[in-house]
Design an enzyme around this catalytic site. Structure first.
Site: not given
Ligand code: UD1
Length: 357
Positions: A203-205
């Site tokens: 999860m990085h957005r």
């Protein structure tokens, strides 16, 4: 012909290698500039190891600031190199700030731009990536599309058909290449996992990484019935450490936190996992190549082909939906949505024909 690749982020560092090889194979001179957008070793040159590949010739070492400053700094540095190198084509990949910086610089210097991964649309104008895609396509001379849907998006937007080519996805080429090399037993032993008995989580957005979503993610992970390996992007880790949610996550029994890992290891894990929980555009395609379902931590995905066939289902951070979708394996039979694994070769062939060899 002299071809200059511009890359900068983890997915581009992965993709340029196979395109460079294909271009060199047909006799072109290829130089690669890395803007430095991703600078941690785990986010950049670690991935070269899986392919025994040499790093880009030039690294601009431009770190993250605000988007405008980052993009502007890249353009200023790139202009000088474009001038000195004077390439026949600039190749850009995907939808990052490095992509749009290189494309804009090139077009202002009358250097033809080739966009790899053209025509992809998510319809979410608030995302930096969507703006980068639309802008880059609009100023590119050749548009190489990873799927037929990407081709039809461009046609609908009024692009000249003669500029558009369906090549397939270079990520699929890479997957096929690495699949035969991965040592599954080493991966099983190193990560201490059993086949189909764990989930992969990333999860990085930018628009996803906030305290509230990390809370929701913690709640989701605590409800999962399988071991979950979380490969944490530096942005996510930084925030979680500031908010002390990192400590909470470290104490969740079924959760194991890792730094980002190399491409080969990740592909091995994909072949072994039950399913994937992610907000990454690349990982959901790679999961599909490996025959695994992704549940997307967003409300939409730009890979609509995967959503329609239920291989990648957007669930946001809605726990019930995430849990239901991880259980539900009612995907349609796989098709060659992303081409036949020869996208890089096709790209090299088309570019060579364009210039008459
Ligand atoms: C970028 C891309 C995104 C892509 C992602 C892949 C844009 C607008 N977005 O987002 O489309 O999916 O790469 O990973 O270009 N950071 C580090 N170490 C690194 C890299 C980044 O600490 O090696 C930190 C930065 O300092 C910053 C944050 O992570 O605080 C975000 O970096 P940024 O350059 O915006 O890229 P991504 O969010 O990774």
């Amino acid at each position: 012909m002299k071809i200059l690749n511009v890359i900068g982020t983890r997915p581009q560092i992965i993709k340029f290698m196979i395109v460079r090889d294909a271009l060199e194979k047909v006799g072109h001179d290829v130089i690669t500039i890395d803007t430095g957008q991703h600078y941690d070793y785990e986010m950049s040159y670690l991935h070269l190891i899986s392919f025994n590949a040499t790093p880009p010739e030039i690294n601009l070492d431009i770190r993250y600031n605000m988007h405008g400053e980052q993009t502007g700094n890249m353009m200023m540095a790139l202009e000088k190199y474009f001038n000195d190198i004077s390439p026949d084509y600039i190749f850009v990949f995907g939808d990052t700030n490095s992509t749009v910086a290189a494309a804009l610089t090139a077009v202002k210097m009358n250097i033809p731009v080739v966009h790899i991964e053209a025509g992809v649309r998510g319809g979410e104008r608030f995302m930096a990536e969507e703006i980068n895609r639309v802008v880059t396509d609009s100023i590119s001379d050749l548009l190489f599309c990873p799927t037929e849907l990407a081709v039809s998006n461009l046609i609908k937007e009024g692009y000249e058909k003669s500029k558009i080519f369906f090549t397939g996805d270079v990520l699929y080429d890479l997957f096929l290449h690495i699949k035969s090399k991965v040592n599954i037993n080493d991966i099983k032993n190193y990560y201490n996992i059993n086949e189909n008995d764990f989930f992969i989580l990333t999860m990085h957005r930018a628009e996803n990484v906030n305290e509230k979503n990390i809370d929701l993610l913690i709640d989701i992970v605590q409800s999962l019935n399988k071991k979950t390996l979380f490969f944490m992007h530096p942005r996510t880790k930084k925030l979680a450490q500031q908010t002390e949610q990192y400590d909470i996550m470290k104490n969740i029994e079924n959760l194991e936190i890792f730094e980002p890992i190399g491409y080969g290891d990740m592909m091995g894990l994909l072949l072994l996992c039950d399913s994937v929980l992610t907000d990454s555009g690349g990982l959901q395609r790679e999961a599909y190549f490996a025959g695994k379902k992704s549940v997307i931590l967003r409300d939409r995905t730009e890979w609509k082909e995967l959503a329609e066939t239920r291989w990648a289902v957007p669930a946001g951070f809605n726990k019930e939906k995430v849990l239901k979708e991880l259980e539900n394996k009612n995907m349609e039979n796989k098709k060659d949505i992303f081409g036949s694994g020869n996208a890089a070769e096709k790209i090299a062939e088309i570019i060579t024909e364009k210039r008459g060899g």
